[in-house]
Design a protein around this motif. Structure first.
Motif, PDB file in Angstrom:
ATOM      1  N   ILE A 260      30.373   5.368  32.068  1.00 43.00           N
ATOM      2  CA  ILE A 260      31.698   5.809  31.697  1.00 43.00           C
ATOM      3  C   ILE A 260      31.764   4.504  30.193  1.00 43.00           C
ATOM      4  N   LYS A 261      31.288   3.873  29.307  1.00 38.30           N
ATOM      5  CA  LYS A 261      31.067   4.194  28.276  1.00 38.30           C
ATOM      6  C   LYS A 261      30.781   4.921  27.217  1.00 38.30           C
ATOM      7  N   HIS A 262      29.749   5.819  27.516  1.00 38.13           N
ATOM      8  CA  HIS A 262      29.243   6.396  26.849  1.00 38.13           C
ATOM      9  C   HIS A 262      28.655   7.769  27.080  1.00 38.13           C
ATOM     10  N   GLU A 263      28.747   8.141  28.801  1.00 31.77           N
ATOM     11  CA  GLU A 263      28.390   9.609  29.106  1.00 31.77           C
ATOM     12  C   GLU A 263      29.472  10.019  29.456  1.00 31.77           C
ATOM     13  N   HIS A 264      30.057   9.414  30.014  1.00 29.31           N
ATOM     14  CA  HIS A 264      31.974   9.724  30.547  1.00 29.31           C
ATOM     15  C   HIS A 264      32.723   8.796  30.174  1.00 29.31           C
TER      16      HIS A 264
ATOM     17  N   ALA B 295      37.793   9.227  25.507  1.00 24.51           N
ATOM     18  CA  ALA B 295      37.144  10.503  24.873  1.00 24.51           C
ATOM     19  C   ALA B 295      37.986  12.142  25.387  1.00 24.51           C
ATOM     20  N   TYR B 296      37.594  11.931  26.704  1.00 22.98           N
ATOM     21  CA  TYR B 296      38.584  13.314  27.330  1.00 22.98           C
ATOM     22  C   TYR B 296      39.701  13.387  26.227  1.00 22.98           C
ATOM     23  N   VAL B 297      40.680  12.233  27.201  1.00 23.83           N
ATOM     24  CA  VAL B 297      42.057  12.115  26.398  1.00 23.83           C
ATOM     25  C   VAL B 297      42.440  12.669  24.990  1.00 23.83           C
TER      26      VAL B 297
END
Length: 234
Positions: A165-169, A173-175
């Motif tokens: 959840i920190k680096h892959e998803h 980052a999506y926001v």
């Protein structure tokens, strides 16, 4: 108005308010049932016990509180419910069999059953809200916001849930990407940005990798290759 801001800022107070408003229909129906039951008791009291309901006021002497059906109803609704069905303190004690049965039925039906039904609805609703909040917190802590896969999957087959959840998803980052798409002029879109922008306009979240993660696909592909190599060697 400013005092109500305390409710808006406190999640505990919001839960208390929602415990009443969420099942407001059930509470209103139960309250109406209670009013109807009080009215039925008021009819019986007016017909058979109206001369017993009196109080001695210092300025006006003895006053009969049940001289009309309306006054009987208001008296029972006011004093009967608020005094827990025990009106002897105000109107005197009567030990006749009929009056004892009347008082006991009023106490059982109104005070024990109906009032506890109302309290039960509020407490059950409060419990439901707490269960919903706990389920939501558990979902936030144990499922990826982007792909919605469970923590245990990444703990077993990848580099761990926190790494995922920190680096892959990373949801921020999506926001940031969606904000970038929103602020960018459409004529300057790349192919990916154009695709996402069209989906967002249609309120379609198909660009989210639901139930998918690249790291898991890599793990599965590696496991498949290893099995294929093993079969080939054998």
């Amino acid at each position: 108005g400013h005092l109500l801001d305390v409710v808006a800022k406190s999640k505990v107070l919001q839960s208390v308010v929602r415990s009443v408003t969420k099942n407001l229909g059930s509470l209103v129906v139960t309250l109406l049932l209670g009013v109807f039951v009080v009215y039925m008791f008021a009819i019986i009291m007016f017909m058979y016990f109206n001369n017993q309901v009196k109080t001695d006021l210092a300025d006006s002497g003895v006053t009969y509180m049940c001289s009309t059906l309306l006054s009987c109803f208001v008296m029972l609704l006011n004093f009967g419910v608020r005094m827990g069905g025990s009106m002897e303190d105000m109107f005197g004690v009567y030990v006749g069999a009929a009056r004892v049965v009347f008082d006991m039925l009023f106490y059982i039906l109104l005070i024990i059953i109906l009032l506890n039904l109302i309290f039960g609805i509020i407490l059950d609703t409060f419990g439901e809200l707490r269960a919903e909040r706990d389920a939501m917190l558990s979902d936030q802590e144990n499922r990826c916001f982007i792909c919605h896969l469970d923590r245990s999957i990444f703990e077993r087959a990848a580099n761990g849930f926190e790494e995922h959840i920190k680096h892959e998803h990373n949801m921020w980052a999506y926001v940031a990407f969606l904000t970038h798409v929103h602020l960018t002029i459409s004529t300057e879109y790349t192919g990916l940005e154009q695709y996402v922008s069209e989906l967002v306009e249609r309120r379609d979240i198909g660009f989210f990798p639901a139930e998918r993660a690249f790291v898991l696909e890599q793990v599965h592909a590696s496991a498949h290759e290893e099995r294929a190599d093993g079969d080939h060697q054998s």
